[in-house]
Write an enzyme that holds these catalytic residues in place. Structure first.
Site, PDB file in Angstrom:
ATOM      1  N   TYR A 152      -7.304   3.623   3.102  1.00 50.93           N
ATOM      2  CA  TYR A 152      -6.004   3.014   3.411  1.00 50.93           C
ATOM      3  C   TYR A 152      -6.195   1.644   4.084  1.00 50.93           C
ATOM      4  CZ  TYR A 152      -1.303   2.883   5.554  1.00 50.93           C
ATOM      5  OH  TYR A 152      -0.037   2.532   5.944  1.00 50.93           O
ATOM      6  N   GLN A 205       0.837  -1.199   0.000  1.00 58.31           N
ATOM      7  CA  GLN A 205       0.000   0.000   0.000  1.00 58.31           C
ATOM      8  C   GLN A 205       0.880   1.262   0.000  1.00 58.31           C
ATOM      9  OE1 GLN A 205      -3.184   0.762  -0.232  1.00 58.31           O
ATOM     10  NE2 GLN A 205      -3.000   2.921   0.339  1.00 58.31           N
ATOM     11  N   GLU A 206       1.991   1.192   0.736  1.00 57.32           N
ATOM     12  CA  GLU A 206       2.862   2.359   0.857  1.00 57.32           C
ATOM     13  C   GLU A 206       3.661   2.629  -0.422  1.00 57.32           C
ATOM     14  OE1 GLU A 206       3.001   4.595   3.066  1.00 57.32           O
ATOM     15  OE2 GLU A 206       1.883   3.754   4.739  1.00 57.32           O
ATOM     16  N   SER A 207       4.309   1.578  -0.938  1.00 57.10           N
ATOM     17  CA  SER A 207       5.280   1.821  -2.013  1.00 57.10           C
ATOM     18  C   SER A 207       5.157   0.883  -3.207  1.00 57.10           C
ATOM     19  CB  SER A 207       6.689   1.658  -1.449  1.00 57.10           C
ATOM     20  OG  SER A 207       6.878   0.293  -1.085  1.00 57.10           O
TER      21      SER A 207
END
Ligand code: GLU
Length: 483
Positions: free
Chosen positions: A441, A314-316
């Protein structure tokens, strides 16, 4: 007249015996299954291995039906024994044989089944969906378009019953019933083109949809139908059925049922195909490169590696050198300030970044109020990772104000977006926040996490035994519904 001593003797023996028998049958509790279960200290529950019912997750039993059944076993104070079988026929056969106490297997309450079974209260309604593979066949969107197609369903299923009912009006409708297949197998057959269409319950369809992006719904048959636990129709089961009513009423009132439904069935329905598709590609091309590192850090921080993998995706998108215009960097997209706080020197070093992210997550997890239980604790910590503990606390206060439960993610999730509206945020301690973002998120991470879990389960699933009908004894060959 000859004396008849024998009659007297017989009476002398028979009368007390009758009295004893009557007293015993009165006290005999063999006709009360609930009492027998309590005495044995264990309840035996039949189930099927499916996304929506029961499976093992890293050696721990899991699944919606499992969680419900575990709750019931705790409610009556006994241990739980789950007995997974392949196919529905085995379920009804074993119930009838008394090999188990009830079945928790995503069973639909149907007219036919009522003849042999009694059901507990319904815990959920689902739709029965005809689905096809759009890559291999032309669009199907009506019952007429299903005529002449190879339709496959499980024998003894509500779907077979549905097809029989439809055949009254569409005599040319044909299908094949398989006794030794599970939903998993039918979906695989549809993917391979061995069949043109099948019927699935909507909850199973959504739980599996990510793996079959080409599947489409042809039509939804009739009204939503109720699912429930099944017992053999026998007066001895009545106390057990009544206790189920008490249990379901309790979990309905205390919100546990709604929470379980949310946990197992809510996310996949909302997720976009595109994001799922990209995730599946990255799982093939990028994950293998970083998986070892993720596993290593997950062990160090006592986390489930798939959970850490879902966060870092999800982040990168698992890119060690990812950068955003806002200045966050690396696998876990840490800000400069957070990195400093966590002692991370090089944010572009994947191990450092993963360790920093894991440490940060665990720190937040420890600060979530103690009233919040797992798995919601994890979702709360993720929301805090995204928006900060202060705003999350504000949203919890708003949740309570609006009549929700601040310890439940499903309630707080509804209130987080209010932090964008002046009417609401001006009453809060930390003010405005883009509260819809943590909601998305958390939803994404849950979705990725479930995809990773399911990928593993599917990869390592032991295929069901193949039953060769010709060699089975006649009794087993009978269709349950044909009795
Ligand atoms: N609800 C179905 C039935 O009762 C079983 C579940 C499924 O086939 O997906 O027959």
């Amino acid at each position: 007249m000859r004396p008849r001593p024998n009659i007297l003797k017989i009476l002398l023996i028979a009368i007390p015996l009758t009295v004893v028998a009557v007293v015993f049958s009165y006290w005999d509790d063999s006709d009360n299954r609930l009492q027998n279960i309590r005495e044995a200290g264990v309840i035996r529950v039949l189930t099927r291995n499916a996304a929506t019912t029961f499976y093992e997750n890293q050696g721990t039993p899991a699944g919606f039906e499992y969680q419900l059944a575990k709750g019931f076993a705790d409610h009556i104070g006994v241990k739980l024994k789950m007995i997974p079988v392949v196919g529905l026929e085995q379920i009804f056969y074993k119930l009838e044989q008394g090999d188990a106490d009830f079945a928790a297997a995503g069973l639909t309450i149907t007219e036919q089944r009522h003849k042999r079974m009694v059901f507990g209260p319904s815990y959920m309604k689902i739709k029965q969906l005809f689905i096809y593979n759009r890559r291999l066949t032309q669009t199907m969107n009506s019952i007429e378009s299903l005529i002449g197609k190879r339709i496959g369903v499980m024998a003894n299923s509500s779907h077979a019953e549905l097809l029989s009912a439809l055949q009254q009006n569409y005599p040319k409708l044909e299908w094949k019933e398989s006794r030794d297949l599970e939903t998993f197998d039918l979906l695989e057959q549809l993917a391979d083109g061995q069949i043109d269409a099948t019927v699935v319950d909507s909850n199973e369809f959504y739980a599996n949809r990510a793996f079959y992006p080409d599947f489409r719904i042809a039509l939804s048959a009739g009204k939503p139908v109720p699912l429930a636990w099944a017992m053999f129709r026998d007066p001895a089961n009545e106390p057990l059925r009544q206790e189920m009513e008490v249990y379901f009423k309790t979990i309905q009132e205390n919100g546990k049922l709604a929470r379980l439904i949310d946990r197992y069935f809510s996310f996949s329905e909302r997720q976009s195909f595109l994001s799922t598709h990209t995730f599946m590609l990255r799982m093939e091309d990028r994950l293998p490169e970083v998986k070892g590192m993720i596993e290593q850090v997950a062990i160090e921080y006592d986390m489930d590696w798939r959970f850490l993998a879902a966060i870092s995706y999800q982040e990168s998108h698992w890119e060690a050198t990812a950068k955003s215009p806002t200045g966050v960097r690396g696998m876990m997209m840490l800000t400069r300030a957070t990195a400093e706080e966590l002692g991370v020197e090089d944010r572009l070093d994947p191990m450092e970044s993963l360790r920093g992210g894991a440490r940060y997550f665990k720190k937040l997890l420890a600060r979530i109020p103690s009233g919040v239980e797992q798995p919601d604790r994890g979702w709360f910590a993720l929301a805090a990772y995204n928006i900060g503990l202060g705003h999350l606390e504000d949203a919890r206060v708003l949740t309570e104000k609006n009549g929700g439960n601040p310890d439940l993610w499903k309630d707080v999730r509804e209130n987080l977006p209010l932090l964008r509206q002046a009417k609401w945020y001006k009453t809060t301690k930390y003010g405005f926040a883009r509260g819809d973002e943590p909601v998305r998120y958390v939803q994404n991470i849950r979705h990725y996490y479930s995809l990773l879990t399911w990928d593993e389960l599917n990869r390592y699933r032991i295929p069901p035994p193949k039953i060769v009908s010709d060699y089975l004894p006649e009794a087993l060959n009978r269709s349950f519904l044909a009795f």
